[in-house]
Design a protein around this motif. Sequence first.
Motif, PDB file in Angstrom:
ATOM      1  N   LEU A 135       0.822  -1.229  -0.150  1.00  0.00           N
ATOM      2  CA  LEU A 135       0.064  -0.062   0.082  1.00  0.00           C
ATOM      3  C   LEU A 135       0.972   1.234  -0.027  1.00  0.00           C
ATOM      4  CD1 LEU A 135      -2.844  -0.892   2.670  1.00  0.00           C
ATOM      5  CD2 LEU A 135      -2.881  -1.031   0.153  1.00  0.00           C
ATOM      6  N   LEU A 136       2.230   1.159   0.398  1.00  0.00           N
ATOM      7  CA  LEU A 136       3.300   2.255   0.382  1.00  0.00           C
ATOM      8  C   LEU A 136       3.840   2.512  -0.912  1.00  0.00           C
ATOM      9  CD1 LEU A 136       4.778   1.608   4.016  1.00  0.00           C
ATOM     10  CD2 LEU A 136       3.000   3.555   3.464  1.00  0.00           C
ATOM     11  N   GLN A 137       3.402   1.737  -1.691  1.00  0.00           N
ATOM     12  CA  GLN A 137       4.143   1.405  -2.843  1.00  0.00           C
ATOM     13  C   GLN A 137       4.110   2.589  -3.825  1.00  0.00           C
ATOM     14  OE1 GLN A 137       6.319  -1.292  -3.426  1.00  0.00           O
ATOM     15  NE2 GLN A 137       7.401   0.129  -4.725  1.00  0.00           N
ATOM     16  N   PRO A 138       3.057   3.181  -4.167  1.00  0.00           N
ATOM     17  CA  PRO A 138       2.903   4.305  -4.990  1.00  0.00           C
ATOM     18  C   PRO A 138       3.643   5.568  -4.601  1.00  0.00           C
ATOM     19  CG  PRO A 138       0.657   3.268  -4.664  1.00  0.00           C
ATOM     20  CD  PRO A 138       1.720   2.596  -3.799  1.00  0.00           C
ATOM     21  N   LEU A 139       3.620   5.682  -3.129  1.00  0.00           N
ATOM     22  CA  LEU A 139       4.504   6.935  -2.591  1.00  0.00           C
ATOM     23  C   LEU A 139       5.819   6.582  -2.668  1.00  0.00           C
ATOM     24  CD1 LEU A 139       2.352   7.433   0.828  1.00  0.00           C
ATOM     25  CD2 LEU A 139       2.569   9.019  -1.471  1.00  0.00           C
ATOM     26  N   GLU A 140       6.314   5.413  -2.515  1.00  0.00           N
ATOM     27  CA  GLU A 140       7.794   5.072  -2.637  1.00  0.00           C
ATOM     28  C   GLU A 140       8.216   5.031  -3.876  1.00  0.00           C
ATOM     29  OE1 GLU A 140      11.698   3.454  -1.318  1.00  0.00           O
ATOM     30  OE2 GLU A 140       9.681   3.856   0.003  1.00  0.00           O
ATOM     31  N   ASP A 141       7.531   4.855  -4.718  1.00  0.00           N
ATOM     32  CA  ASP A 141       7.981   4.716  -6.129  1.00  0.00           C
ATOM     33  C   ASP A 141       8.280   5.923  -6.805  1.00  0.00           C
ATOM     34  OD1 ASP A 141       8.038   2.059  -6.614  1.00  0.00           O
ATOM     35  OD2 ASP A 141       6.276   1.728  -7.603  1.00  0.00           O
ATOM     36  N   ALA A 142       7.233   6.991  -6.483  1.00  0.00           N
ATOM     37  CA  ALA A 142       7.433   8.216  -7.144  1.00  0.00           C
ATOM     38  C   ALA A 142       8.615   8.985  -6.455  1.00  0.00           C
ATOM     39  CB  ALA A 142       6.197   9.027  -6.729  1.00  0.00           C
ATOM     40  N   ARG A 143       8.731   9.010  -5.122  1.00  0.00           N
ATOM     41  CA  ARG A 143       9.636   9.864  -4.334  1.00  0.00           C
ATOM     42  C   ARG A 143      10.989   8.972  -4.607  1.00  0.00           C
ATOM     43  NH1 ARG A 143      11.299  14.202  -2.420  1.00  0.00           N
ATOM     44  NH2 ARG A 143      12.339  14.261  -0.425  1.00  0.00           N
ATOM     45  N   LYS A 186      20.793   2.538  -8.607  1.00  0.00           N
ATOM     46  CA  LYS A 186      20.906   3.826  -8.378  1.00  0.00           C
ATOM     47  C   LYS A 186      20.112   4.145  -6.909  1.00  0.00           C
ATOM     48  CE  LYS A 186      19.920   5.763 -12.835  1.00  0.00           C
ATOM     49  NZ  LYS A 186      18.947   6.400 -13.608  1.00  0.00           N
ATOM     50  N   THR A 187      19.473   3.189  -6.294  1.00  0.00           N
ATOM     51  CA  THR A 187      18.676   3.273  -5.138  1.00  0.00           C
ATOM     52  C   THR A 187      19.704   2.644  -4.052  1.00  0.00           C
ATOM     53  OG1 THR A 187      16.360   2.638  -5.949  1.00  0.00           O
ATOM     54  CG2 THR A 187      16.881   2.515  -3.568  1.00  0.00           C
ATOM     55  N   SER A 188      20.681   1.892  -4.371  1.00  0.00           N
ATOM     56  CA  SER A 188      21.717   1.421  -3.671  1.00  0.00           C
ATOM     57  C   SER A 188      22.452   2.490  -3.145  1.00  0.00           C
ATOM     58  CB  SER A 188      21.969   0.064  -4.187  1.00  0.00           C
ATOM     59  OG  SER A 188      21.553  -1.127  -4.360  1.00  0.00           O
ATOM     60  N   LEU A 189      23.050   3.207  -4.301  1.00  0.00           N
ATOM     61  CA  LEU A 189      23.946   4.254  -4.180  1.00  0.00           C
ATOM     62  C   LEU A 189      23.384   5.329  -3.407  1.00  0.00           C
ATOM     63  CD1 LEU A 189      25.547   4.341  -7.800  1.00  0.00           C
ATOM     64  CD2 LEU A 189      26.871   3.568  -5.602  1.00  0.00           C
ATOM     65  N   TYR A 190      22.335   5.882  -3.665  1.00  0.00           N
ATOM     66  CA  TYR A 190      21.519   6.945  -2.894  1.00  0.00           C
ATOM     67  C   TYR A 190      21.648   6.390  -1.334  1.00  0.00           C
ATOM     68  CZ  TYR A 190      17.935   9.823  -0.902  1.00  0.00           C
ATOM     69  OH  TYR A 190      17.070  10.980  -0.380  1.00  0.00           O
ATOM     70  N   ASN A 191      21.173   4.987  -1.098  1.00  0.00           N
ATOM     71  CA  ASN A 191      21.066   4.775   0.352  1.00  0.00           C
ATOM     72  C   ASN A 191      22.200   4.435   0.984  1.00  0.00           C
ATOM     73  OD1 ASN A 191      19.265   3.311   2.474  1.00  0.00           O
ATOM     74  ND2 ASN A 191      20.487   1.524   2.026  1.00  0.00           N
ATOM     75  N   THR A 192      23.260   4.066   0.491  1.00  0.00           N
ATOM     76  CA  THR A 192      24.704   3.906   1.321  1.00  0.00           C
ATOM     77  C   THR A 192      25.551   5.103   0.969  1.00  0.00           C
ATOM     78  OG1 THR A 192      25.384   2.769  -0.738  1.00  0.00           O
ATOM     79  CG2 THR A 192      24.507   1.516   1.291  1.00  0.00           C
ATOM     80  N   ASN A 193      25.061   6.108   0.259  1.00  0.00           N
ATOM     81  CA  ASN A 193      26.030   7.312  -0.028  1.00  0.00           C
ATOM     82  C   ASN A 193      27.150   6.965  -0.674  1.00  0.00           C
ATOM     83  OD1 ASN A 193      24.390   9.350   1.448  1.00  0.00           O
ATOM     84  ND2 ASN A 193      25.247   8.402   3.265  1.00  0.00           N
ATOM     85  N   GLN A 246      17.864  -3.988   2.402  1.00  0.00           N
ATOM     86  CA  GLN A 246      17.390  -3.869   1.128  1.00  0.00           C
ATOM     87  C   GLN A 246      16.948  -5.109   0.116  1.00  0.00           C
ATOM     88  OE1 GLN A 246      20.068  -1.499  -1.359  1.00  0.00           O
ATOM     89  NE2 GLN A 246      18.497  -0.785  -3.022  1.00  0.00           N
ATOM     90  N   THR A 247      17.538  -6.201   0.569  1.00  0.00           N
ATOM     91  CA  THR A 247      17.095  -7.385  -0.378  1.00  0.00           C
ATOM     92  C   THR A 247      15.977  -8.015  -0.011  1.00  0.00           C
ATOM     93  OG1 THR A 247      18.231  -8.896   1.634  1.00  0.00           O
ATOM     94  CG2 THR A 247      19.751  -8.172  -0.212  1.00  0.00           C
ATOM     95  N   VAL A 248      15.498  -7.718   1.393  1.00  0.00           N
ATOM     96  CA  VAL A 248      14.212  -8.258   1.683  1.00  0.00           C
ATOM     97  C   VAL A 248      13.263  -7.087   1.572  1.00  0.00           C
ATOM     98  CG1 VAL A 248      12.670  -9.018   3.667  1.00  0.00           C
ATOM     99  CG2 VAL A 248      15.159  -9.473   3.602  1.00  0.00           C
ATOM    100  N   PHE A 249      13.372  -5.732   1.609  1.00  0.00           N
ATOM    101  CA  PHE A 249      12.475  -4.665   1.538  1.00  0.00           C
ATOM    102  C   PHE A 249      13.015  -3.656   0.751  1.00  0.00           C
ATOM    103  CE2 PHE A 249      11.546  -6.234   5.860  1.00  0.00           C
ATOM    104  CZ  PHE A 249      10.390  -6.638   5.621  1.00  0.00           C
ATOM    105  N   PRO A 250      13.580  -4.054  -0.700  1.00  0.00           N
ATOM    106  CA  PRO A 250      13.743  -3.066  -1.665  1.00  0.00           C
ATOM    107  C   PRO A 250      12.768  -2.004  -2.110  1.00  0.00           C
ATOM    108  CG  PRO A 250      13.231  -5.038  -2.813  1.00  0.00           C
ATOM    109  CD  PRO A 250      13.019  -5.343  -1.257  1.00  0.00           C
ATOM    110  N   ASN A 251      11.560  -2.091  -1.834  1.00  0.00           N
ATOM    111  CA  ASN A 251      10.368  -0.979  -2.105  1.00  0.00           C
ATOM    112  C   ASN A 251      10.098  -0.264  -0.891  1.00  0.00           C
ATOM    113  OD1 ASN A 251      10.049  -2.412  -4.668  1.00  0.00           O
ATOM    114  ND2 ASN A 251       9.478  -4.326  -3.486  1.00  0.00           N
ATOM    115  N   LEU A 252      10.679  -0.623   0.271  1.00  0.00           N
ATOM    116  CA  LEU A 252      10.587   0.424   1.429  1.00  0.00           C
ATOM    117  C   LEU A 252      11.877   0.916   1.920  1.00  0.00           C
ATOM    118  CD1 LEU A 252       8.144  -1.930   3.416  1.00  0.00           C
ATOM    119  CD2 LEU A 252       7.688   0.139   2.135  1.00  0.00           C
ATOM    120  N   MET A 253      12.388   1.616   0.915  1.00  0.00           N
ATOM    121  CA  MET A 253      13.941   2.291   1.197  1.00  0.00           C
ATOM    122  C   MET A 253      13.525   3.741   1.937  1.00  0.00           C
ATOM    123  SD  MET A 253      15.731  -0.067   0.627  1.00  0.00           S
ATOM    124  CE  MET A 253      17.290   0.767   0.676  1.00  0.00           C
TER     125      MET A 253
END
Length: 370
Positions: A51-59, A197-204, A104-111
């Motif tokens: 249910l959080l996916q639309p917000l997550e994807d866009a952001r 891209k998400t991994s790089l953003y998440n780990t700086n 991130q391996t388990v929750f890659p859609n909740l970063m």
Amino acid sequence: MGVIEFSKLPVNTLVGAKWNTFCRTAKGRDIDKGYKTKFILTKSICRILSLLQPLEDARIKKLTKRYEFEDEPVFILGHWRSGTTFVHNILSLDKHFGYNTTYQTVFPNLMLFGQPFFKKTMAWLMPDKRPTDNMELNVDLPQEEEFALSNLTPVNYYNFWFFPKSWDEYTNKYLTFKDASQEEKDEFGNVFKQLVKTSLYNTNGTQFLSKNPPHTARIKEILEIYPKAKFIYLMRNPYTVFESTRSFFTNTIQPLKLQDFSNEQIEEHILSVYKTMYEKYENDKSLIPKGNLIEIKFEDIEKDALEATKRIYTELSLSGFDEAKESIEKYLNKKKGYKKNKYKYESRTVDLVEKNWKFALEQWNYSLEE
């Protein structure tokens, strides 16, 4: 030790999948008797979290679109249990590298939404060591991205953990991409680029560091995405790899599977997939630009990990070793007391390896005594 033992998981890792990915992955697959409760619970949690996916994807797409990174990714290759985790942990101490985390391996859609909460919950539940080899586990440690990809797209080899009866199909379609359609290849490439891209953003990080055994059979496909990618290929004594992989796959597949699959069937697939990965790698490695590949025995890394790491940086023309050297030395000093699993090779194991993997023994000059 976490509250829940890995072997007694009430759900599998598809809890963190996109809802569309979950439905497409499970479509047409049988759920055997005895696994329906696990499937329903996994499906229910996945539906709620999605249910959080639309917000997550866009952001996340907005944030990563403007995130700048340098160089092409570095891929650590090699069959499972070839030392890829150890090398991944060492190189990740270089702060310019970014990577996929265990969370991130388990929750890659909740970063973005809920990561603090879900990370704390996951840390509380998960064990602090891997059951197969006593390597440390932590939600923030680097992890192979195939599990994350399995929650992002059904175009994924690790679906065999859940539906092992289709293992051969997943091998031919999503390990080697031999039977995959162009549409599936494009989907995999697009999802993978976003994960990077998400991994790089998440780990700086500014350069992605990958550790993912299935990529060993995907050099051609990776180069189509990242033409200047660099590769570290690890070799390890096949006798040890067989014993260790059998333990790893058996201990991992049992709590994740939704279909009956015997240990004997797991063993047969290990023997087959090793050959498939070896041949695909050998056929495609010539595509890698000169200077972008290093092949190294894990036993050489064990003898002198710091020197081997320096060699990797030098041969691949990577920057950052001098800055990371102190952190790497501290990590290696802590590892001096680490006790590896010791294997006693039964005659049946020796026969299986020599019958099925003789090509690797001969090419890499391994013997039973090593």
